[in-house]
Design an enzyme around this catalytic site. Structure first.
Site, PDB file in Angstrom:
ATOM      1  CB  SER A 160      -7.303  -9.519 -11.956  1.00  0.00           C
ATOM      2  OG  SER A 160      -7.203  -8.310 -11.572  1.00  0.00           O
ATOM      3  CE  LYS A 192     -11.404  -8.853  -8.037  1.00  0.00           C
ATOM      4  NZ  LYS A 192     -10.626  -8.452  -9.702  1.00  0.00           N
ATOM      5  CB  SER A 194      -7.301  -7.879  -8.200  1.00  0.00           C
ATOM      6  OG  SER A 194      -8.241  -7.534  -9.474  1.00  0.00           O
TER       7      SER A 194
END
Length: 599
Positions: free
Chosen positions: A169, A71, A145
């Site tokens: 997330s 990420k 996310s």
């Protein structure tokens, strides 16, 4: 490919790390960078890394040649970290600890993935780099996310990916993309080199196709990191899970009326099916009150913890409000509504709720919940971005605040083709015990891997550790057996029955004299060929073993017993002096048989 399949292909020369990496970059060129990726490791650099592995010993690299993604709030040396906000971007001078450890284990980084800006959201739509969607239906959100990391894994671009998980997330996107999502215990994976969302709560999370792969990644990336002030190493017995080796376990479920699905009528049926399958695995469903847990969940976004999100980017946000996603800016700017007094008041409330929720764990070993109540289309999120985002965190927001571990697993497909998922949740440091149970449940509820049609059944299962995590195995032969007068000494210390079996043939068995309650004694006699003596093997949390041993009276002692399968465990023996005047009962084969002769 899953890691085992990829390694098998490497072993027979069917694939090579260099060829596999080249194929990934070819595919990305065909499909486009957006919306899955924010940036890529230069192709030549990744190929050079793959080529260099050719001279390494695969046996020493548990992640040899395995492609992965991270990420884009996780630093990679020489690459931009954007946190999905171009105005915030900086070039990282060093890689995050987790990235370094994975590369040391042989993994090959492909690139950095899309996300909800500053890791604020569970939807995957709060980004200027394009909106990721579920690999099953472009109309529906991918979850966030950690949106890009989930999609990169589910679409087969990488074998696993790292996300972060503060409020869910690392779990919600796993459900929406048919993946395993591991949210480890806080501090097990270092957050050094990770842009914080809520520093006191943040976790690096793992997306993988199977629990087996998630476990491999956890072992490679985990461990104490002195650079991270929130890194933790478990103490002796921390996270003890005697239930993980037992024939049965207790799993908590809320009363049906307490479950909220926000209008969805299909997911309740899939959740019920998951409950039944966990029962079939030997679990006993125990109802618990979810109210206090949901109260904790409300604190995360409707309490002063939002100020931590402001603290993480305080130097940036003042002069860049127009550069942020409007919804993210609105949420983080809400920190201005809270004072230091509010923060302490919320902390007091959390501690009170922590005490209340802790009591629930006396009756359950793990908790089974829907990972998310439902999913939404991208359009539906646009209509109510904050309200519907909050729906998705219904069963995830409380986990980090209460210092719990969680594994999200696929739990079947809906008639509309979208996946459903459930999460197993347990106290801190039970990660190694949760993953094998999650694997067993996953195999009962799903058949395919990620967004592909590859069969889950073709992947290796993840076996539970022996002894169970954080435990010591103890064999008992007399008054400590189930139903006997001293069995409470095991159960009160958290012990759980693992199995019933016999010792090896080398033991004589005696009924001791002048003991209350009556007690037997085992003596190992080299060369003796008996029939073996009935025993029960119990798992005791390691931190309670001292208390248990301290209560063992003479002439009994704790030593090492050999079982009929040749394994060795601790257990009850008797001192030679204790055999004087005792009655040999070896021929009866066990204590219960002896007691029957006294009736």
């Amino acid at each position: 490919m899953d890691i085992a399949a990829l390694h098998a292909a490497y072993a027979v020369g069917q694939e090579s790390p260099e060829g596999w990496v080249a194929a990934i970059y070819d595919r990305i060129e065909r499909e486009g960078l957006r919306p899955v990726w924010i940036s890529l490791v230069p192709r030549e650099q990744a190929l050079a890394r793959a080529k260099a592995l050719a001279g390494e010993d695969r046996r020493k690299l548990p992640l040899y040649g395995v492609p992965f993604a991270v990420k884009d709030n996780i630093d990679v040396a020489g690459m931009l970290t954007t946190a999905a906000c171009p105005a915030y971007a900086y070039t990282a001078e060093e890689s995050a600890t987790v990235v370094t450890r994975l590369e040391t284990a042989g993994a090959i980084l492909i690139g950095k993935t899309n996300m909800d800006q500053f890791a604020t959201g569970l939807v995957g739509t709060r980004t200027p780099y394009g909106i990721c969607s579920s690999v099953f239906d472009k109309r529906f959100i991918s979850g966030g996310s950690s949106s890009g990391s989930a999609v990169a894994t589910a679409s087969g671009l990488v074998s696993f990916a790292l996300g972060t998980d503060t409020a869910g997330s690392g779990r919600v996107p796993a459900m929406f993309n048919n993946l395993v999502g591991l949210k480890p215990t806080r501090g097990v994976l270092s957050t050094h080199g990770v842009v914080p969302a809520c520093r006191t709560l943040d976790c690096v999370s793992i997306f993988a196709e199977t629990s087996h792969d998630a476990s491999l990644v956890l072992q490679a990336a985990g461990g104490f990191d002195a650079k991270d002030p929130y890194s933790r190493a478990p103490g002796v017995g921390a996270g003890a899970a005697p239930w993980s080796g037992a024939a049965g376990f207790r799993f908590g479920v809320p009363p049906e009326a307490a479950l909220e699905y926000f209008g969805d009528t299909v997911n309740p049926l899939l959740y019920k099916a998951a409950v039944e399958q966990l029962r079939a695995l030997g679990g006993e469903a125990v109802e618990f009150d979810p109210g206090p847990f949901l109260e904790v969940a409300q604190l995360l976004y409707k309490g002063p913890w939002v100020a931590e999100r402001y603290a993480a980017i305080a130097e940036f946000i003042g002069g860049h409000r127009g550069d942020m996603n409007p919804t993210v800016e609105k949420i983080i700017s809400g920190a201005a509504n809270y004072s230091a007094v509010d923060t302490f008041s919320a902390a007091y409330k959390l501690e009170a709720l922590r005490r209340t929720t802790k009591a629930a764990w006396k009756n359950m070993d793990v908790m089974l919940l829907p990972t998310a109540p439902r999913t939404y289309t991208i359009e539906e999120i646009a209509e109510a971005p904050i309200e519907r985002n909050s729906h998705l965190g219904q069963y995830t927001n409380f986990v980090n605040l209460l210092d719990l571990a969680a594994v999200a697993v696929p739990a079947g497909r809906r008639p509309d083709g979208l996946p459903f998922g459930v999460s197993l949740i347990a106290p801190a440091f039970t990660d190694d015990a949760l993953l094998p149970l999650a694997d067993r449940l996953h195999r009962r509820l799903a058949t395919t891997l990620g967004g592909s049609e590859r069969p889950l059944a073709g992947t290796p299962a993840l076996a539970a550790s022996t002894p169970p995590h954080g435990c010591l195995l103890m064999a008992v032969v007399g008054a400590h057996l189930s139903g006997q007068p001293l069995n409470w000494q095991l159960t009160d210390l958290g012990g759980r029955l693992v199995r019933r079996c016999k010792t090896s043939a080398a033991y004589r068995f005696y009924a001791l004299k002048n003991t209350t309650p009556p007690k037997p004694g085992l003596v190992r006699v080299p060369g003796f060929a008996g029939q073996g003596i009935d025993v029960e093997v119990w798992a005791l949390p390691a931190e309670t073993v001292g208390s248990f041993v301290d209560g063992v009276p003479q002439p009994l002692a704790i030593g090492t017993l050999e079982l009929e399968d040749g394994s060795l465990v601790k257990g009850f023996l008797v001192e030679p002096a204790g055999v004087e005047g005792a009655t040999e009962i070896t021929q009866l084969g066990g204590w219960r048989a002896y007691l029957a002769t006294l009736k």
